[in-house]
Design a protein around this motif. Structure first.
Motif, PDB file in Angstrom:
ATOM      1  N   GLU A 106      43.750  48.003  37.923  1.00  0.00           N
ATOM      2  CA  GLU A 106      44.855  48.917  38.195  1.00  0.00           C
ATOM      3  C   GLU A 106      45.478  48.633  39.563  1.00  0.00           C
ATOM      4  N   ASN A 107      44.634  48.300  40.534  1.00  0.00           N
ATOM      5  CA  ASN A 107      45.154  47.987  41.866  1.00  0.00           C
ATOM      6  C   ASN A 107      45.905  46.659  41.865  1.00  0.00           C
ATOM      7  N   LEU A 108      45.461  45.728  41.039  1.00  0.00           N
ATOM      8  CA  LEU A 108      46.199  44.470  40.901  1.00  0.00           C
ATOM      9  C   LEU A 108      47.598  44.736  40.353  1.00  0.00           C
ATOM     10  N   LYS A 109      47.694  45.576  39.325  1.00  0.00           N
ATOM     11  CA  LYS A 109      48.992  45.905  38.743  1.00  0.00           C
ATOM     12  C   LYS A 109      49.868  46.632  39.761  1.00  0.00           C
ATOM     13  N   LYS A 110      49.251  47.512  40.543  1.00  0.00           N
ATOM     14  CA  LYS A 110      49.994  48.273  41.540  1.00  0.00           C
ATOM     15  C   LYS A 110      50.676  47.350  42.542  1.00  0.00           C
ATOM     16  N   GLU A 111      50.013  46.287  42.949  1.00  0.00           N
ATOM     17  CA  GLU A 111      50.566  45.337  43.915  1.00  0.00           C
ATOM     18  C   GLU A 111      51.271  44.167  43.239  1.00  0.00           C
ATOM     19  N   LYS A 112      51.414  44.245  41.889  1.00  0.00           N
ATOM     20  CA  LYS A 112      52.077  43.192  41.108  1.00  0.00           C
ATOM     21  C   LYS A 112      51.398  41.844  41.321  1.00  0.00           C
ATOM     22  N   TYR A 113      50.068  41.886  41.281  1.00  0.00           N
ATOM     23  CA  TYR A 113      49.239  40.693  41.466  1.00  0.00           C
ATOM     24  C   TYR A 113      48.647  40.303  40.111  1.00  0.00           C
ATOM     25  N   THR A 114      48.766  39.042  39.753  1.00  0.00           N
ATOM     26  CA  THR A 114      48.102  38.555  38.543  1.00  0.00           C
ATOM     27  C   THR A 114      46.718  38.040  38.917  1.00  0.00           C
ATOM     28  N   ILE A 115      45.860  37.888  37.926  1.00  0.00           N
ATOM     29  CA  ILE A 115      44.518  37.384  38.181  1.00  0.00           C
ATOM     30  C   ILE A 115      44.575  35.941  38.682  1.00  0.00           C
ATOM     31  N   ASP A 116      45.607  35.193  38.223  1.00  0.00           N
ATOM     32  CA  ASP A 116      45.777  33.815  38.705  1.00  0.00           C
ATOM     33  C   ASP A 116      46.065  33.796  40.203  1.00  0.00           C
ATOM     34  N   GLU A 117      46.904  34.725  40.657  1.00  0.00           N
ATOM     35  CA  GLU A 117      47.235  34.788  42.079  1.00  0.00           C
ATOM     36  C   GLU A 117      46.015  35.207  42.892  1.00  0.00           C
ATOM     37  N   LEU A 118      45.204  36.118  42.345  1.00  0.00           N
ATOM     38  CA  LEU A 118      43.985  36.527  43.039  1.00  0.00           C
ATOM     39  C   LEU A 118      43.023  35.350  43.180  1.00  0.00           C
ATOM     40  N   LEU A 119      42.840  34.592  42.107  1.00  0.00           N
ATOM     41  CA  LEU A 119      41.955  33.426  42.155  1.00  0.00           C
ATOM     42  C   LEU A 119      42.488  32.379  43.127  1.00  0.00           C
ATOM     43  N   GLU A 120      43.809  32.244  43.180  1.00  0.00           N
ATOM     44  CA  GLU A 120      44.407  31.299  44.124  1.00  0.00           C
ATOM     45  C   GLU A 120      44.103  31.700  45.565  1.00  0.00           C
ATOM     46  N   GLN A 121      44.239  33.000  45.872  1.00  0.00           N
ATOM     47  CA  GLN A 121      43.941  33.480  47.217  1.00  0.00           C
ATOM     48  C   GLN A 121      42.467  33.313  47.557  1.00  0.00           C
ATOM     49  N   LEU A 122      41.599  33.498  46.583  1.00  0.00           N
ATOM     50  CA  LEU A 122      40.168  33.300  46.816  1.00  0.00           C
ATOM     51  C   LEU A 122      39.870  31.833  47.114  1.00  0.00           C
ATOM     52  N   ARG A 123      40.521  30.929  46.384  1.00  0.00           N
ATOM     53  CA  ARG A 123      40.299  29.493  46.633  1.00  0.00           C
ATOM     54  C   ARG A 123      40.752  29.103  48.024  1.00  0.00           C
ATOM     55  N   LYS A 124      41.820  29.754  48.512  1.00  0.00           N
ATOM     56  CA  LYS A 124      42.277  29.478  49.874  1.00  0.00           C
ATOM     57  C   LYS A 124      41.234  29.899  50.910  1.00  0.00           C
ATOM     58  N   LYS A 125      40.369  30.829  50.517  1.00  0.00           N
ATOM     59  CA  LYS A 125      39.268  31.261  51.388  1.00  0.00           C
ATOM     60  C   LYS A 125      37.979  30.494  51.081  1.00  0.00           C
ATOM     61  N   ASP A 126      38.101  29.389  50.338  1.00  0.00           N
ATOM     62  CA  ASP A 126      36.955  28.548  49.962  1.00  0.00           C
ATOM     63  C   ASP A 126      35.971  29.274  49.051  1.00  0.00           C
ATOM     64  N   VAL A 127      36.477  30.194  48.246  1.00  0.00           N
ATOM     65  CA  VAL A 127      35.654  30.898  47.263  1.00  0.00           C
ATOM     66  C   VAL A 127      36.160  30.512  45.870  1.00  0.00           C
ATOM     67  N   PHE A 128      35.319  29.852  45.087  1.00  0.00           N
ATOM     68  CA  PHE A 128      35.751  29.334  43.793  1.00  0.00           C
ATOM     69  C   PHE A 128      35.112  30.093  42.626  1.00  0.00           C
ATOM     70  N   ARG A 129      34.200  31.011  42.909  1.00  0.00           N
ATOM     71  CA  ARG A 129      33.580  31.816  41.852  1.00  0.00           C
ATOM     72  C   ARG A 129      33.822  33.293  42.143  1.00  0.00           C
ATOM     73  N   LEU A 130      34.511  33.948  41.226  1.00  0.00           N
ATOM     74  CA  LEU A 130      34.774  35.373  41.392  1.00  0.00           C
ATOM     75  C   LEU A 130      33.479  36.172  41.489  1.00  0.00           C
ATOM     76  N   ALA A 131      32.433  35.684  40.830  1.00  0.00           N
ATOM     77  CA  ALA A 131      31.149  36.392  40.819  1.00  0.00           C
ATOM     78  C   ALA A 131      30.473  36.395  42.189  1.00  0.00           C
ATOM     79  N   ASP A 132      30.933  35.542  43.119  1.00  0.00           N
ATOM     80  CA  ASP A 132      30.331  35.489  44.453  1.00  0.00           C
ATOM     81  C   ASP A 132      30.870  36.568  45.393  1.00  0.00           C
ATOM     82  N   VAL A 133      31.916  37.277  44.972  1.00  0.00           N
ATOM     83  CA  VAL A 133      32.611  38.216  45.851  1.00  0.00           C
ATOM     84  C   VAL A 133      32.090  39.633  45.636  1.00  0.00           C
ATOM     85  N   GLU A 134      31.699  40.283  46.716  1.00  0.00           N
ATOM     86  CA  GLU A 134      31.247  41.675  46.682  1.00  0.00           C
ATOM     87  C   GLU A 134      32.416  42.639  46.881  1.00  0.00           C
ATOM     88  N   PHE A 135      33.329  42.262  47.799  1.00  0.00           N
ATOM     89  CA  PHE A 135      34.433  43.157  48.156  1.00  0.00           C
ATOM     90  C   PHE A 135      35.629  42.312  48.583  1.00  0.00           C
TER      91      PHE A 135
END
Length: 286
Positions: A106-135
């Motif tokens: 719901e928060n992704l939709k609120k900010e008009k963020y797609t899951i692809d964009e979220l994964l892209e931002q995580l990769r920019k932080k050197d995080v390639f597995r969503l399961a590794d993220v706590e917060f």
């Protein structure tokens, strides 16, 4: 007056004025622009460019317009410092995207963020597995801040050694071949010490492009001539070697003495030194 000279004079005056305004706005506006400040910057630049080229626009009118556009964000910044509600309204709040390892759709939709964009931002932080993220949270300025799960966080010295001493910032003591006395004094050193250290590595002060002293009193230098090899600092390694020698001396004294009380004192100090070496070795070898 020739047209080109008028344009040159107007351009120089406008550049000086914009420089003064930028200094007055402060460093925050330079490093972190809100959406409104971004619009203001574009508008002021457009006004300034038009004023420098269009001789039909009177400077007084242009300067008035620039001042109004400049003073408005300053006023907003001042009010934001005084009011949390106003600051939230103008700058916005952070939005949580991942909490307890779960994506908040719901928060992704609120900010008009797609899951692809979220994964892209995580990769920019050197995080390639969503399961590794706590917060993970989207900050008001658009940056994504993340906290990895405990077992995925990198190991630090504090995880291995308890009571890690605070680290002081290194002091730049030479820049462009010139000695900086204030940083030297901040580090508790002087020119005599600096000259002695440079003599040890066979370097003249005029050949030093940059030199820094770290919290351990180690001097690192960068020379103008990159072909010249400079030995690495040895202070920490020498300290570790001295500590190990002290421990060995205590053990040797304990073996050589026939006095029982002295033997116990040497053995006790040898164990204390061994414990101290165990704690400090990771730091002194780094």
């Amino acid at each position: 007056m020739p047209a080109w000279l008028e344009v040159a004079i107007r351009s120089v005056c406008i550049l000086i004025g914009l420089f003064i305004i930028t200094k007055f706005l402060g460093k925050k506006q330079l490093s972190k622009l809100s959406f409104f400040e971004y619009i203001v910057g574009i508008t002021i630049g457009d006004i300034a460019g038009t004023m420098s080229m269009d001789g039909n626009i009177r400077l007084a009118e242009g300067i008035t317009s620039i001042l109004i556009w400049s003073l408005f964000p300053i006023a907003i910044s001042f009010i934001s410092l005084k009011s949390k509600k106003f600051r939230d309204f103008v700058e916005g709040n952070s939005t949580v995207f991942i909490k307890n390892g779960k994506v908040l759709e719901e928060n992704l939709k609120k900010e008009k963020y797609t899951i692809d964009e979220l994964l892209e931002q995580l990769r920019k932080k050197d995080v390639f597995r969503l399961a590794d993220v706590e917060f993970a949270t989207l900050e008001a300025n658009g940056d994504l801040s993340i906290l990895l799960k405990r077992d995925k966080q990198p190991l630090t010295v504090g995880d291995v050694v308890g009571n890690v001493p605070s680290e002081k910032e290194p002091q730049t003591v030479v820049m462009d071949g010139a000695i900086l006395d204030e940083p030297l004094a901040t580090a508790g050193l002087n020119r005599g010490w600096l000259k002695n250290e440079l003599d040890k590595i066979g370097v003249a002060i005029e050949n030093v492009f940059l030199a820094q002293v770290d919290a351990y009193g180690q001097l690192t230098v960068d020379l103008y001539d990159d072909k010249i090899q400079v030995p690495e600092p040895q202070e920490k390694k020498l300290l570790l070697a001295a500590m190990k020698k002290t421990q060995a001396d205590f053990e040797l004294f304990a073996l050589q003495t026939n006095h029982e009380e002295a033997k116990q004192a040497y053995e006790m100090n040898a164990k204390k030194m061994e414990s101290l070496i165990t704690k400090l070795e990771p730091l002194l070898k780094a």
